[in-house]
Design a protein around this motif. Sequence first.
Motif, short mmCIF file in Angstrom:
data_model
loop_
_atom_site.label_atom_id
_atom_site.label_comp_id
_atom_site.label_asym_id
_atom_site.label_seq_id
_atom_site.Cartn_x
_atom_site.Cartn_y
_atom_site.Cartn_z
N GLN A 104 -6.36 -8.94 1.84
CA GLN A 104 -6.40 -7.73 1.01
C GLN A 104 -7.70 -6.95 1.21
O GLN A 104 -7.81 -5.82 0.74
CB GLN A 104 -6.28 -8.12 -0.47
N ASP A 125 -1.54 -1.96 3.93
CA ASP A 125 -0.60 -1.36 2.96
C ASP A 125 -1.26 -0.15 2.29
O ASP A 125 -0.61 0.86 2.03
CB ASP A 125 -0.20 -2.37 1.89
N SER A 126 -2.55 -0.28 2.00
CA SER A 126 -3.24 0.82 1.32
C SER A 126 -3.37 2.03 2.24
O SER A 126 -3.38 3.17 1.76
CB SER A 126 -4.62 0.37 0.81
N ALA A 181 -0.07 3.70 2.18
CA ALA A 181 0.28 4.26 0.86
C ALA A 181 0.00 5.76 0.79
O ALA A 181 0.82 6.53 0.25
CB ALA A 181 -0.48 3.52 -0.23
N ASP A 182 -1.12 6.20 1.34
CA ASP A 182 -1.45 7.62 1.27
C ASP A 182 -0.44 8.45 2.06
O ASP A 182 0.03 9.49 1.61
CB ASP A 182 -2.86 7.86 1.82
N TYR A 228 -4.66 -4.72 3.07
CA TYR A 228 -5.48 -3.54 3.34
C TYR A 228 -4.67 -2.47 4.07
O TYR A 228 -4.73 -1.28 3.71
CB TYR A 228 -6.72 -3.92 4.17
#
Lengths: 547, 182
Positions: B171, A173-174, A177-178, A171
């Motif tokens: 995740q 990482d996301s 990412a932006d 999560y």
Amino acid sequence: MQTDRTPSENPDVCVVGSGVAGALVAYSLARRNHDVVLLEAGRRFDLAERGRQLEEALRPSRDINDIWDMGGERDQFTSSGDIYYGLNNTRVKAVGGTTLHWLGITPRFHEKDFEMNTRYGLASDWPISYEDLRPYYAEAEEELGVAGSSDNPFAPPRETGFPMPAFPPSYSDSLFADACDDLGITMHSVPQARNSETYDDRSQCVGFSICIPVCPSGAKYSADVHIRKAEEHGARVIDRAPVQRLDHDSRGERVEAAMYATPDGARHRQTADRFVLACGAVETPRLLLLSTSDTYPDGLANSSGVVGNYFMDHPIVSVTAELDQPTNQEPIGFHTRESHQFYDHDDPTPGSIKLVFDNHNPANPAEMAMRGGDSGVRGDLTDVLTGDSWGDAVLEKMRGATPNRTVRLFASPEVLPRQGNTVELDRSKTDNHGNPVPDITFSVGSHGRETMAHCREIQRDILDELGATVVSESSLENPRVASHKMGTTRMGVDPDTSVVTPELRSHDLENLFIASSSVFVTGGAMNPTLTIAALALKLADYIHSDT
Amino acid sequence: MELTRRDAIIAAFAGGGVTAFATFGQTEGLLQSRNETTELGDAEMRTLVATAEVIYPSAISGIETFVENYISALPPSQQGLVASVTDELRSHTRNVRGRDFPNLSIGERNSVLRTMGVDRVGSDAYGTLPERVRYYVVNQLLYGVYTSPTGSRLVGIQNPVGHPGGYESYQNHPENPQSDAD
């Protein structure tokens, strides 16, 4: 439990050390019918012990060295450099070696890492190229079981896909990412020797979230895997058999025997046609330096005088920051995104950077509860006066630390080999067999310092873009190291400046070989284990073809 | 939150229980050398449950079944160590309170543990009685509950460190934990 620790009779090859290098050499030769004996200083840990080790690792009373029986008189060392080098935290002496507690990240070195002098006028080139090692990288990825993806545009050329699919992003990482997108920084997956699916009769990762210091499921590769395979092919492993010295023949051209000690106090003499030292970048030079003789008063294989010189490791540069939103709540124990965008560079300095997006979650309910809700040792210090909490009170304290709002970046920067960074013998202090202990001298030169500063700039840019508030930064002056010990018996074509040939044979003794990160000429900024494995497989091929 | 038998068995197995605990080498010799190994019986189990009622959050239910399943699933050598120290706790309680530990109120049990200093010492398998109670009784029970999903969900974590709940949960969006990690 092993009881017969007497020498094998006339084996083809004696391997010293059972980490990833020794295990792969032993396996690769044994499966081709070579008679191999392997001597390991530490003991054999049964897979059935890993559950106990997990519990020990999570209990607040544990010392990390206890998990794998490290420390004590056997493992004494001294540290003399600018930067304290906590050697025992970086290694395991046991069947399987340091891979028993490694993180498991397995990138390949880049082409430039082999050509630092040609490209930048820095340090020395390796006497072999990426192309020489390329097929062995692929073989090593198969042997270790590497999960990865071809989504990394900065990776060196490869011939095939990875044995297993990469682990998906976390999560956090996301969230990164932006910010990275806006900055033009490309994130990608991380090759790692951890099963994302069942592989080689080992379980896929089941999420114990504690890769370091022990993987209870065996999903993370450790070299005891290849020790077992080597034994299935007839190799013999003698544990608790630390080699004290190597003896050579009267002409000083061949090693005749490895002298080793056993727990019953006996000393033994293991002869062999060939000897492979695979004891890592500290114990390998130490053993050579301990093996003095009239012919070699400065130690074996040391006519160059550089045994123990050029010791390297990667200083870690990290930043922890806080967001105004929840980040990762679920632990996992390894990271899932990196950027190698800053690895290949045009100018000599700053050097290569491997940037890591950590899956940071400091909340560990079991550990916090056992500490009475304290987040660390500092809290424990007040317990003697105030007492620990439990029941509802500890739950309230733990809830105060959740949800997790932190993120963390870390990086490993390239440092150059420095002759003054050394592994030497400290004759003022001895181990349990009366041998001088290793003394580590480690400092970071100007190239490394500039590269560390560049790491920090990149990290701050990303966190600024993310809108995060920095809460702590690692020291650039006195950094922790990544436990990537390298150098100390480097390879080269010139016997005056190197210890082993490009084939990893000692310049001085024709039947002595070294399989270890100790032969690295430069260290890049990548984790070294896959390169160690590739070199070991290459050496095994050479020995096989040379017999 | 209701602790389940599954919580107990997985916590014990993950921590080395059942067959995984073939060797509990280092600590096994400790009490054996003092001839203090004890078989885990009803009295010891009642004492462990009574301790858990003190140190577990009140939001947790099903404690008795959880503790019985968790401790019973530990390997025999570790059970013996837990039982031995539990017996020492019982003896100490009878000496200072004149009654067995489980027969005290929760407040009295809490007081016994704190008066002994169990809350002020570090846990040490080789230490003094309070240190050993902290290691083999208090922390063993806390380890069991907080490496289980039911315990860790109290702090919003589906798949805590030490629990083999798969590698999907990391995740997930923190406010939408889709994975039921147990």
